[in-house]
Design an enzyme around this catalytic site. Sequence first.
Site, PDB file in Angstrom:
ATOM      1  N   ASP A   1       6.766   9.145 -20.727  1.00 33.73           N
ATOM      2  CA  ASP A   1       6.353   9.405 -22.109  1.00 33.73           C
ATOM      3  C   ASP A   1       4.946   8.864 -22.353  1.00 33.73           C
ATOM      4  OD1 ASP A   1       6.140   9.766 -24.845  1.00 33.73           O
ATOM      5  OD2 ASP A   1       8.165   9.034 -25.278  1.00 33.73           O
TER       6      ASP A   1
ATOM      7  N   SER B   1      12.629   9.862 -31.031  1.00 36.85           N
ATOM      8  CA  SER B   1      11.326  10.135 -31.627  1.00 36.85           C
ATOM      9  C   SER B   1      11.362   9.738 -33.107  1.00 36.85           C
ATOM     10  CB  SER B   1      10.954  11.598 -31.423  1.00 36.85           C
ATOM     11  OG  SER B   1       9.612  11.843 -31.774  1.00 36.85           O
TER      12      SER B   1
ATOM     13  N   HIS C   1       7.748  12.914 -23.407  1.00 37.06           N
ATOM     14  CA  HIS C   1       8.450  12.545 -24.633  1.00 37.06           C
ATOM     15  C   HIS C   1       9.661  13.431 -24.896  1.00 37.06           C
ATOM     16  CE1 HIS C   1       8.956  10.798 -28.561  1.00 37.06           C
ATOM     17  NE2 HIS C   1       8.823  11.978 -29.162  1.00 37.06           N
TER      18      HIS C   1
END
Length: 537
Positions: free
Chosen positions: A486, A305, A515
């Site tokens: 995701d 991320s 995610h």
Amino acid sequence: LRSYKEVQKCTIKLNNMATYRQLLTTATTKKGKPTTSLLGHRIFTLGNGIGSDTSIIAANNRCCFSSVATVSLGNTTDTTFGVDRHTVTSATTTTSSIMGKSNTDPSMIAANNRCTSRSFKQQYFSTSSKRQASTAATATATAPAPQVNNNTKGMMKDEYGDMNSEGSTYIHHGKFTLENGQSLQDVQLRYQTYGTLNAQRDNVIVICHALTGNASLHSWWGDLLGPTSAFDTDKYFVVCCNVLGSCYGSTSPQSPKQSDNKTSGSSNYGLEFPDVSVQDTVRIQLEMLQKELQVDSIKCVIGGSFGGMQAIEFAVQGGSREAPFTTVDGFPMVRSVVPIACGAAHTAWQIAISEVQRQAIYADPKWKTQPEKAFAGLSVARQMGMISYRTAIGYESKFGRHLQQVDGSSNEKAQAASFYGSRAKWQVKSYLEYQGQKFLNRFDPVTYVKLTEQMDSHDVGRNRGGIAQALDSVTIPALVLGIDSDVLYPLKEQEQMASMLPNGHFETIRSDDGHDGFLIEQDQVASHITKFLGAHD
């Protein structure tokens, strides 16, 4: 446990373990003799010890054990704790008697193989800002006694453990000029290290945290850290920094204003905190690694991320002989990278999701006069984020249309009282409200706004001739990981980034958790990373 004899046998095995003293206090008499209060309790064996692991607990709850498997236990001495440690002599598989039939549970086996009991995993922390290569102070993290939540239907795994500001501090004395021309005085960067730096000063792995993470790697990627794990502290010197602008020890909106080496009164930066970019955050980390830890080169930079954005930025700033950061011999300072669940730049979709979260904070009445106390808005922003981090199938499987049970009433009675409308106590509503309130204990509104803006700054091509040119300049190996479910950072972004890296390779993580799969699917992540680290110097 079904019988007093089994209770007695397990209590004898466990009675010296510090991590189970709380359990044994309630399970034994004052004289230490076992009582039947342990009946129905589950005993978990994992790796080299006995402890608690969320995957094992989840598997145990899922399978509804009617009996407990017999495991062979042997005694070893754990000098770290100064007590006897009971180890499983054969932990490659765990066979359980489920509903009267011999069977195996893959999640339990995976957890068993993955964990070298967190209770006994040795963590390595740096103890001073100036340390020798051969010196590393050790500290241990003891897992608390397991707690059982009987209402597992509506629960989702939490991606973070205990969050704090622990670590050492690097100080950039003087003015640190940011990408946009603004500056910060005497910038501080909080970091933690695990393992020992070798004589060549090149066995370094840098781990970058996500939006609300910290430098305490063991709190959120603990299953990947330690001897024989992906981040093997017997081999590697692992470094994790708290990003510039975060509230876990690095200079942030919560920090006192600095000007010309002096603190400007007692006020904090607050909204006056300058706009920091991902490029700035990575540059100060590379500076710290060279000047503070005197690292020659970095074997690999890994992150998911926001951490993945940092990882690919590390590749641009240190992944070629022409990059700003190189070794003393002119070779790339960064030798490989593993960016996970991110793209080469923040897209309009991701900026939009960040913006509505910021708008929720702006809408809080306190934002205009006391922005640091706009907690109602921050709670809503966090709830929005928690939705974007997961998937529709994940929410449906965890919550469905179930209502919260009140005062021990059944779900059917709760539904009969209120099928819908303002009185409906949806489990998903309770979950989101809980996550929003929980977040207020560890974050503040101004920092959240500033950090989401920093994420939006992510663009490796800015002032570098565009994304294609910037990535083409990276000569080092790169493993790009994406999560197939995701919705926040779609898989095509990782595929595209990998294709633009001259030495890039793409792999998919299979997950229904969206995610957050990079934090939840730790077995898959560990497998990919371990293979990649083994294949590249």
